[in-house]
Design an enzyme around this catalytic site. Structure first.
Site, mmCIF file in Angstrom:
data_model
loop_
_atom_site.group_PDB
_atom_site.id
_atom_site.type_symbol
_atom_site.label_atom_id
_atom_site.label_comp_id
_atom_site.label_asym_id
_atom_site.label_seq_id
_atom_site.Cartn_x
_atom_site.Cartn_y
_atom_site.Cartn_z
ATOM 1 N N GLU A 41 0.840 -1.220 0.000
ATOM 2 C CA GLU A 41 0.000 0.000 0.000
ATOM 3 C C GLU A 41 0.865 1.256 0.000
ATOM 4 O OE1 GLU A 41 -2.726 -0.644 3.307
ATOM 5 O OE2 GLU A 41 -4.078 -1.614 1.900
ATOM 6 N N GLU A 68 -5.117 -8.479 -1.390
ATOM 7 C CA GLU A 68 -5.841 -8.354 -0.118
ATOM 8 C C GLU A 68 -7.310 -8.090 -0.399
ATOM 9 O OE1 GLU A 68 -4.347 -5.579 2.771
ATOM 10 O OE2 GLU A 68 -2.278 -6.120 2.328
HETATM 11 C C1 BGP Z 1 -4.284 -3.275 4.851
HETATM 12 C C2 BGP Z 1 -2.957 -3.906 5.230
HETATM 13 C C3 BGP Z 1 -3.048 -5.253 5.809
HETATM 14 C C4 BGP Z 1 -4.332 -5.557 6.561
HETATM 15 C C5 BGP Z 1 -5.557 -4.878 5.988
HETATM 16 C C6 BGP Z 1 -6.779 -4.976 6.875
HETATM 17 O O1 BGP Z 1 -4.149 -1.927 4.932
HETATM 18 O O2 BGP Z 1 -2.138 -3.987 4.067
HETATM 19 O O3 BGP Z 1 -1.893 -5.397 6.603
HETATM 20 O O4 BGP Z 1 -4.203 -5.352 7.905
HETATM 21 O O5 BGP Z 1 -5.326 -3.555 5.707
HETATM 22 O O6 BGP Z 1 -6.833 -3.840 7.689
HETATM 23 P P1 BGP Z 1 -7.011 -3.954 9.258
HETATM 24 O O7 BGP Z 1 -6.057 -4.999 9.701
HETATM 25 O O8 BGP Z 1 -6.713 -2.606 9.766
HETATM 26 O O9 BGP Z 1 -8.454 -4.380 9.468
#
Ligand code: BGP
Length: 484
Positions: free
Chosen positions: A188, A382
């Site tokens: 990201e 993701e």
């Molecule tokens: C993205 C990241 C991941 C993952 C995902 C879910 O931003 O790349 O690492 O965590 O978000 O978000 P969260 O864990 O804050 O629910």
């Protein structure tokens, strides 16, 4: 539902959210290790969760009781990785996305030679994945840079971090290139503007030469240069490997057809993709440079930087997609959070308890938009639904809501492929419950596998298959034909 033969179905994790063992095997502290779980934080107001200071860092390092630093323990995959890989193989994974913790190889980031205990840890993982016929997809930097580089240099703001990163990348390619043919540079990459400490080690009180946002754009420039140098090194060290970028796809819709809403939405979507544009087109978008110039936030660009960026662009485009949001110029429009952002509530969509609006058709829209823009193969690295799953007395978890989420998103993916999009694969976030990136909760669960651990680290760490585990296994077996 038609998915191409050989479509890479799998799952994605990140070292800092699963491994734990924060100070084992010679590993040094990373920026993730000092991330705090705040029990009463408003999980919908992300801005409260990103604040960092030297004092908070020292408090974390000196704390006797590490309960409130969940990423120090993760889900203890440092000791459970064989068991977890076996569960992923049981689901039939073709691919598994993981990240390599920079500080397992370079504890401070400045060592000349790698910590071989760290190298051997990942060699074991890749050998086990090879034995299980799971192809690795590896993220070099996933919110886990050396804390030392943040506190000593204000992270990526300092140009010296480029060399530290390139040394780390070359080490990864040299030792793991025989196992890993699919690489991602920065997770990201665009999030440097939204949570700059986890993404680039920027500490506000160290932003003395320029204002905070200027430091972020300077850091982004250094990441663009480092990313290009890493791609150059990959071409030399592992010629048959591919380098991808990773962007947070935050698709925004205009709340109304009012021209001002449409313009504001266009600019929001363009800004989201500026960082990907640089790595695909090999140059800064003119609108981005113009905006930074007007804000007096242009980064210092050294002779040769732009030639490197132009010459060493990426081979494919990967992205995260969880939700979509609306945009409006009306200051009174109701806002709702998304993945580290705030958007306007879309009246046509439902949201989970963190406010993330569930939008499968938005994934199709995003795929078509990205493919048309970049004309490169795409990879969804993701996608998933965070929920407070319940472990029943018989150790089952009935997460039909998660099956519904995935089914609707897979159907949207199939429609995009039918539209003509070249989609390489899909790794769900996350195949196993882990520590949330933004809230540091364990209770925000994403997995097909339940991990018995709560937000404070209490639990047996036992793994349990959820109903969605068996569903995803069948989806993979039928290459997406059977989504019932
Ligand atoms: C993205 C990241 C991941 C993952 C995902 C879910 O931003 O790349 O690492 O965590 O978000 O978000 P969260 O864990 O804050 O629910």
């Amino acid at each position: 539902m038609k998915f191409p033969k050989g479509f890479l179905w799998g799952g994605a994790t990140a070292a800092n959210q699963v491994e734990g063992g924060w100070n084992l095997g010679g590993k040094g502290p990373s920026v993730a290790d000092v991330a705090t779980f705040k029990p009463n934080v408003d999980v919908k107001d992300y801005s409260k969760n990103v604040a960092i200071s030297i004092a908070a860092i020292n408090e974390a390092l000196n704390a006797e009781d590490k309960t409130y630093y969940p990423k120090m323990r993760g889900i203890d995959q440092y000791h459970h990785y064989k068991e977890d890989l076996a569960l992923f193989a049981e689901m039939g994974f073709k691919v598994l996305r993981i990240s390599i913790a920079w500080t397992r190889l370079y504890p401070t980031g400045e060592e000349e030679e790698p910590n071989m205990e760290g190298v051997h840890f990942y060699e074991d993982i890749f050998q086990e994945m090879k034995r299980l016929n799971i192809e690795p997809l590896v993220t070099l930097s996933h919110y886990e840079m050396p804390l030392h580089l943040a506190t000593s240099y204000n992270g990526w703001y300092d140009r010296r971090v480029i060399d530290c990163f390139v040394r780390f990348a070359k080490t990864c390619f040299t030792y793991f290139g025989k196992y890993v043919k699919l690489w991602l540079n920065f997770n990201e990459v665009d999030s440097i503007i939204r949570h700059s400490f986890t993404t680039a080690g920027i500490i506000p009180e160290l932003c003395t030469e320029r204002d905070f946002l200027s430091c972020c754009y300077q850091a982004a420039h250094h990441q663009f240069v480092a990313g290009a140098l890493a791609t150059k090194a990959l071409r030399e060290i592992v010629p048959d490997a591919k380098m991808g970028l990773m962007v947070t796809k935050l698709t925004a819709y205009p709340l109304t057809c009012k021209p001002e809403d449409v313009y504001a939405t266009l600019r929001r979507n363009l800004e989201n993709l500026e960082f990907a544009d640089v790595q695909v087109f090999g140059e800064y978008p003119r609108l981005m440079l113009r905006r930074l110039e007007k804000e007096n936030r242009l980064p210092v660009i050294v002779d040769g930087d732009l030639d490197l960026i132009k010459k060493y662009t990426v081979d494919f485009v990967s992205f995260s997609y969880y939700m979509s949001l609306a945009e409006s110029v009306d200051p009174n429009a109701e806002r709702t959070p998304g993945n580290t952002v705030l958007g306007v509530k879309n009246p046509y969509l439902k949201a989970n308890e963190w406010g993330w609006q569930i939008d499968p058709e938005g994934l199709r829209t995003s795929l078509v938009e990205l493919y048309d823009r970049y004309k490169k193969p795409l990879f969804i690295v993701e996608n998933g639904l965070g929920m407070k799953d319940v472990l029943e007395d018989d150790y089952t978890v009935h997460d039909s809501y998660r099956v519904d989420y995935f089914r609707s998103h897979f159907e949207a993916m199939a429609r995009a492929i039918n539209d003509g999009v070249d989609l390489m694969g899909y790794t769900s976030w996350a195949p196993i419950d882990l520590i949330s990136a933004s809230t540091n909760q364990m209770s925000k669960r994403y997995g097909f596998i339940y991990v018995d651990q709560d937000d404070l680290g209490n639990g047996t760490l036992k793994r349990y298959r959820k109903d969605s585990f068996y569903w995803y296994k069948k989806v993979i077996e039928t290459n997406g034909e059977d989504l019932d």
